[in-house]
Write an enzyme that holds these catalytic residues in place. Structure first.
Site, PDB file in Angstrom:
ATOM      1  CG  PHE A   1      38.214  63.209  35.356  1.00 22.06           C
ATOM      2  CD1 PHE A   1      38.819  64.417  35.063  1.00 22.06           C
ATOM      3  CD2 PHE A   1      38.767  62.050  34.838  1.00 22.06           C
ATOM      4  CE1 PHE A   1      39.951  64.475  34.259  1.00 22.06           C
ATOM      5  CE2 PHE A   1      39.897  62.094  34.038  1.00 22.06           C
ATOM      6  CZ  PHE A   1      40.497  63.307  33.751  1.00 22.06           C
TER       7      PHE A   1
ATOM      8  N   GLY B   1      22.249  65.494  37.872  1.00 22.50           N
ATOM      9  CA  GLY B   1      21.845  66.778  38.448  1.00 22.50           C
ATOM     10  C   GLY B   1      22.698  67.065  39.666  1.00 22.50           C
TER      11      GLY B   1
ATOM     12  CB  CYS C   1      28.600  70.590  42.897  1.00 16.24           C
ATOM     13  SG  CYS C   1      28.299  71.348  44.502  1.00 16.24           S
TER      14      CYS C   1
ATOM     15  CB  ALA D   1      37.436  65.543  41.691  1.00 13.06           C
ATOM     16  CG  ASN D   2      32.623  67.932  41.510  1.00 15.63           C
ATOM     17  OD1 ASN D   2      32.754  66.842  42.078  1.00 15.63           O
ATOM     18  ND2 ASN D   2      32.041  68.967  42.103  1.00 15.63           N
TER      19      ASN D   2
HETATM   20  P1  NAD Z   1      24.503  75.662  50.860  1.00 12.59           P
HETATM   21  O1  NAD Z   1      23.838  76.692  50.033  1.00 12.59           O
HETATM   22  O2  NAD Z   1      23.728  74.478  51.329  1.00 12.59           O
HETATM   23  O3  NAD Z   1      25.134  76.346  52.166  1.00 12.59           O
HETATM   24  C1  NAD Z   1      25.859  77.523  52.157  1.00 12.59           C
HETATM   25  C2  NAD Z   1      25.467  78.333  53.385  1.00 12.59           C
HETATM   26  O4  NAD Z   1      26.330  79.474  53.487  1.00 12.59           O
HETATM   27  C3  NAD Z   1      24.037  78.886  53.347  1.00 12.59           C
HETATM   28  O5  NAD Z   1      23.313  78.404  54.465  1.00 12.59           O
HETATM   29  C4  NAD Z   1      24.226  80.415  53.389  1.00 12.59           C
HETATM   30  O6  NAD Z   1      23.222  81.081  54.126  1.00 12.59           O
HETATM   31  C5  NAD Z   1      25.572  80.533  54.073  1.00 12.59           C
HETATM   32  N1  NAD Z   1      26.247  81.812  53.845  1.00 12.59           N
HETATM   33  C6  NAD Z   1      26.424  82.493  52.689  1.00 12.59           C
HETATM   34  N2  NAD Z   1      27.118  83.642  52.920  1.00 12.59           N
HETATM   35  C7  NAD Z   1      27.391  83.685  54.253  1.00 12.59           C
HETATM   36  C8  NAD Z   1      28.066  84.606  55.087  1.00 12.59           C
HETATM   37  N3  NAD Z   1      28.632  85.712  54.590  1.00 12.59           N
HETATM   38  N4  NAD Z   1      28.146  84.350  56.403  1.00 12.59           N
HETATM   39  C9  NAD Z   1      27.583  83.225  56.923  1.00 12.59           C
HETATM   40  N5  NAD Z   1      26.927  82.306  56.171  1.00 12.59           N
HETATM   41  C10 NAD Z   1      26.831  82.532  54.841  1.00 12.59           C
HETATM   42  O7  NAD Z   1      25.766  75.176  50.022  1.00 12.59           O
HETATM   43  P2  NAD Z   1      26.513  73.764  50.128  1.00 12.59           P
HETATM   44  O8  NAD Z   1      25.807  72.748  49.285  1.00 12.59           O
HETATM   45  O9  NAD Z   1      26.823  73.468  51.541  1.00 12.59           O
HETATM   46  O10 NAD Z   1      27.864  74.107  49.348  1.00 12.59           O
HETATM   47  C11 NAD Z   1      28.829  74.940  49.923  1.00 12.59           C
HETATM   48  C12 NAD Z   1      30.100  74.849  49.098  1.00 12.59           C
HETATM   49  O11 NAD Z   1      30.592  73.503  49.129  1.00 12.59           O
HETATM   50  C13 NAD Z   1      29.918  75.167  47.615  1.00 12.59           C
HETATM   51  O12 NAD Z   1      31.073  75.818  47.155  1.00 12.59           O
HETATM   52  C14 NAD Z   1      29.804  73.809  46.962  1.00 12.59           C
HETATM   53  O13 NAD Z   1      30.264  73.825  45.619  1.00 12.59           O
HETATM   54  C15 NAD Z   1      30.734  72.972  47.807  1.00 12.59           C
HETATM   55  N6  NAD Z   1      30.411  71.541  47.864  1.00 12.59           N
HETATM   56  C16 NAD Z   1      29.128  71.117  47.991  1.00 12.59           C
HETATM   57  C17 NAD Z   1      28.846  69.755  48.099  1.00 12.59           C
HETATM   58  C18 NAD Z   1      27.442  69.246  48.254  1.00 12.59           C
HETATM   59  O14 NAD Z   1      27.268  68.033  48.244  1.00 12.59           O
HETATM   60  N7  NAD Z   1      26.437  70.065  48.397  1.00 12.59           N
HETATM   61  C19 NAD Z   1      29.902  68.832  48.117  1.00 12.59           C
HETATM   62  C20 NAD Z   1      31.205  69.302  48.003  1.00 12.59           C
HETATM   63  C21 NAD Z   1      31.451  70.664  47.889  1.00 12.59           C
HETATM   64  C1  UGA Z   2      29.112  65.020  43.532  1.00 15.31           C
HETATM   65  C2  UGA Z   2      30.429  64.254  43.681  1.00 15.31           C
HETATM   66  O1  UGA Z   2      30.161  62.855  43.584  1.00 15.31           O
HETATM   67  C3  UGA Z   2      31.094  64.560  45.018  1.00 15.31           C
HETATM   68  O2  UGA Z   2      32.363  63.913  45.088  1.00 15.31           O
HETATM   69  C4  UGA Z   2      31.285  66.070  45.141  1.00 15.31           C
HETATM   70  O3  UGA Z   2      31.836  66.391  46.409  1.00 15.31           O
HETATM   71  C5  UGA Z   2      29.947  66.758  45.009  1.00 15.31           C
HETATM   72  O4  UGA Z   2      29.357  66.407  43.712  1.00 15.31           O
HETATM   73  C6  UGA Z   2      30.035  68.250  45.014  1.00 15.31           C
HETATM   74  O5  UGA Z   2      31.079  68.817  44.751  1.00 15.31           O
HETATM   75  O6  UGA Z   2      28.972  68.814  45.258  1.00 15.31           O
HETATM   76  P1  UGA Z   2      26.641  64.692  44.424  1.00 15.31           P
HETATM   77  O7  UGA Z   2      26.308  65.690  43.373  1.00 15.31           O
HETATM   78  O8  UGA Z   2      26.151  64.907  45.803  1.00 15.31           O
HETATM   79  O9  UGA Z   2      28.238  64.538  44.542  1.00 15.31           O
HETATM   80  O10 UGA Z   2      26.119  63.244  43.974  1.00 15.31           O
HETATM   81  P2  UGA Z   2      26.621  62.168  42.893  1.00 15.31           P
HETATM   82  O11 UGA Z   2      26.512  60.845  43.500  1.00 15.31           O
HETATM   83  O12 UGA Z   2      27.923  62.538  42.301  1.00 15.31           O
HETATM   84  O13 UGA Z   2      25.498  62.269  41.769  1.00 15.31           O
HETATM   85  C7  UGA Z   2      25.403  63.389  40.920  1.00 15.31           C
HETATM   86  C8  UGA Z   2      24.349  63.128  39.856  1.00 15.31           C
HETATM   87  O14 UGA Z   2      24.787  62.118  38.939  1.00 15.31           O
HETATM   88  C9  UGA Z   2      23.019  62.639  40.422  1.00 15.31           C
HETATM   89  O15 UGA Z   2      21.961  63.218  39.695  1.00 15.31           O
HETATM   90  C10 UGA Z   2      23.075  61.142  40.183  1.00 15.31           C
HETATM   91  O16 UGA Z   2      21.818  60.533  40.110  1.00 15.31           O
HETATM   92  C11 UGA Z   2      23.803  61.106  38.836  1.00 15.31           C
HETATM   93  N1  UGA Z   2      24.485  59.818  38.564  1.00 15.31           N
HETATM   94  C12 UGA Z   2      25.474  59.388  39.383  1.00 15.31           C
HETATM   95  C13 UGA Z   2      24.143  59.094  37.439  1.00 15.31           C
HETATM   96  O17 UGA Z   2      23.253  59.485  36.664  1.00 15.31           O
HETATM   97  N2  UGA Z   2      24.812  57.920  37.183  1.00 15.31           N
HETATM   98  C14 UGA Z   2      25.808  57.461  37.989  1.00 15.31           C
HETATM   99  O18 UGA Z   2      26.376  56.379  37.687  1.00 15.31           O
HETATM  100  C15 UGA Z   2      26.142  58.209  39.112  1.00 15.31           C
END
Ligand code: NAD
Ligand code: UGA
Length: 458
Positions: free
Chosen positions: A225, A272, A275, A222-223
């Site tokens: 794509f 950016g 992920c 998904a990411n």
């Molecule tokens: P994050 O860095 O914001 O949070 C992760 C947290 O886990 C940190 O606060 C860290 O201290 C904690 N941690 C690490 N090891 C630990 C342990 N052993 N025990 C307890 N806590 C621990 O990361 P995030 O952005 O929340 O992303 C988490 C996961 O979700 C990643 O795999 C990411 O790819 C995925 N994800 C992120 C997003 C997003 O929008 N940020 C969206 C979908 C999926």
């Molecule tokens: C993305 C996915 O959209 C989520 O579904 C997924 O869960 C997440 O990554 C993840 O795994 O972390 P996110 O990175 O939070 O979410 O934000 P997006 O809206 O996807 O934007 C990503 C980047 O693409 C940003 O820099 C945004 O400005 C840029 N973007 C987005 C563009 O340049 N053009 C667009 O049309 C859309």
């Protein structure tokens, strides 16, 4: 009234915090505890000033915190008490050893698995919420099978698809919830437990199930794509600039084809976020590991064109400003990787700032939410940088403005006032195509959008 189930989430980050707040909000009969090894983060979750900015998040946290939502550093206790454990720790790109720069760094995940093994005194459902390489659940099962107690762990995959800035909406009205499990009787029973949680607010037809490996892989795909789509539209911006085609018009024309759809076609200075890059590189690494070099090269191209797009933005600035940026003052409008978040992880603004400083420009950075993170990102970097929240004050005396983030507030600024305060000729590089380019040109600016004809007075 006693709670019907204890849910634990390990990892109180951008995913763990909001997802658990939503579960607590929608399921008042469950006790939801979020633990983290970082005491500062937990303390922030327990105060009004939450550690992340996400529209609507504070409202659901304040309405549930202390009732059925708890933030704590007591990991051992949390594991002992929980029946269902979500693992939401970070999975960054490895920076050392085999696979450095590509593979997922699984040290946090493995530590968590071993903690669960060590402290568990009863059977549990373990849910992968973080994004993991496909077949991670197998390794998790192997570690958890080392238990000497007579207890059983079911490992499931429930990847998170929320996007930052819209996390609360995405959690409340998800396109789908994906649950991957083993097809064993206990795997299916565990899956039903998770369905029960989500069915409290998500329509049944949007809760889909699959085998565990498909679920893990679907998240990475998904990411890939989504990022590919932005890379694809961005890959045509240079051609538009050379031929007087307009990328917004092209995007509208192709997006009206219902087979293509109109979302995620906003051209930009590059995507950016924490992920996209790490997940695609992880996918590339996995493909290479399985000997699939053609597939790996194909997806690596999505990242490569994104790096090029950021560099191209800087080179366009240098060339437009008479081939030198030395001592010129450039104001960056926005630093977050997208609007409505304070997150700056992998923000194109980081790369652009470093490159502009290489060119010996001076930077003034403005952003409504991300200045603290910007300061951390650029800490220790050579060059003159100031951080000013007010965009009028920030652009005062600057030679150029470069839009990094599509914050709504930038669209309605008084650009006549801004123009008057800037060095002439004044330049605007709109890395998000959000401004009124013709209007800016009429004021006197030289305007450089992405993938559109430039508007200059010389
Ligand atoms: P994050 O860095 O914001 O949070 C992760 C947290 O886990 C940190 O606060 C860290 O201290 C904690 N941690 C690490 N090891 C630990 C342990 N052993 N025990 C307890 N806590 C621990 O990361 P995030 O952005 O929340 O992303 C988490 C996961 O979700 C990643 O795999 C990411 O790819 C995925 N994800 C992120 C997003 C997003 O929008 N940020 C969206 C979908 C999926
Ligand atoms: C993305 C996915 O959209 C989520 O579904 C997924 O869960 C997440 O990554 C993840 O795994 O972390 P996110 O990175 O939070 O979410 O934000 P997006 O809206 O996807 O934007 C990503 C980047 O693409 C940003 O820099 C945004 O400005 C840029 N973007 C987005 C563009 O340049 N053009 C667009 O049309 C859309």
């Amino acid at each position: 009234m006693p709670f019907s189930k204890n849910i634990l989430c390990i990892g109180a980050g951008y995913v763990g915090g909001p997802t658990m707040a939503m579960i607590a909000h929608k399921c008042p009969h469950y006790k939801v505890t979020v633990v983290d090894i970082n005491p500062k983060r937990i303390a922030e979750w327990n105060f009004d000033d939450l550690p992340i900015y996400e529209p609507g998040l504070d409202k659901i946290v304040t309405s549930t915190r202390g009732k059925n939502l708890f933030f704590s550093t007591e990991i051992e206790r949390g594991i002992k008490e929980a029946e269902i454990i979500f693992v939401s720790v970070n999975t960054p790109v490895k920076t050392f050893g085999a696979g450095a720069g590509m593979a997922a760094d699984l040290q946090y995940w493995e530590k968590t698995a071993r903690q669960i093994l060590k402290y568990s005194e009863s059977s549990k459902i373990i849910v992968e919420k973080s994004t993991f390489p496909v077949r991670t659940a197998f390794a998790m099962e192997r570690i958890l099978s080392l238990t000497e107690n007579d207890i059983h762990f079911d490992v499931l995959s429930n990847p998170e698809f929320l996007a930052e800035g819209t996390a609360i909406k995405d959690l409340e009205y998800p396109d789908r919830v994906l649950l991957g499990s083993r097809e064993t009787p206990s795997g299916v029973k565990a899956r039903d437990e998770l369905v029960k949680i989500y069915a409290s607010w998500v329509p049944k037809e949007r809760i889909i199930t699959s085998n565990i490996w498909s679920s893990e892989l679907s998240k990475l795909v998904a990411n890939a794509f989504l990022a590919q789509r932005i890379s694809s539209i961005n890959s045509f911006t240079a051609l538009c600039e050379k031929t007087e085609a307009d990328i917004t018009e092209v995007a509208r024309a192709i997006g009206m084809d219902s087979r293509l759809g109109n979302k995620f076609l906003n051209s930009s200075l590059g995507w950016g976020g924490s992920c996209f890059k790490k997940d695609i590189l992880n996918l590339v690494y996995l493909c290479r590991n399985y000997g699939l070099s053609k597939e790996a090269d194909y997806w690596e191209g999505v990242v490569r064109i994104n790096e090029y797009q950021k560099e191209r933005f800087v080179l366009n600035m240098v060339s437009a400003m008479f081939n030198t940026l030395v001592s010129k003052k450039i104001c960056l409008f926005g630093f977050a990787f997208k609007a409505n978040t304070s997150d700056t992880r992998e923000s194109p603004a980081i790369f652009i700032s470093k490159r502009l400083l290489d060119e010996k420009a001076e930077l003034v950075i403005t952003d409504p939410k991300a200045l603290d993170n910007a300061m951390t990102d650029l800490d220790g970097i050579d060059g003159k940088i100031s951080y000013i929240e007010d965009p009028y004050e920030a652009s005062d005396g600057c030679d150029a403005i470069a839009v990094m983030t599509e914050w709504e507030i930038y669209k309605s600024l008084d650009f006549e006032k801004i123009y008057r305060s800037m060095v002439k000729p004044a330049f605007i590089f709109d890395g998000r195509n959000i401004l009124d380019h013709k209007g800016l040109f009429d004021i006197g600016f030289n305007v450089f959008p992405i993938g559109k004809p430039v508007l200059t007075h010389f």
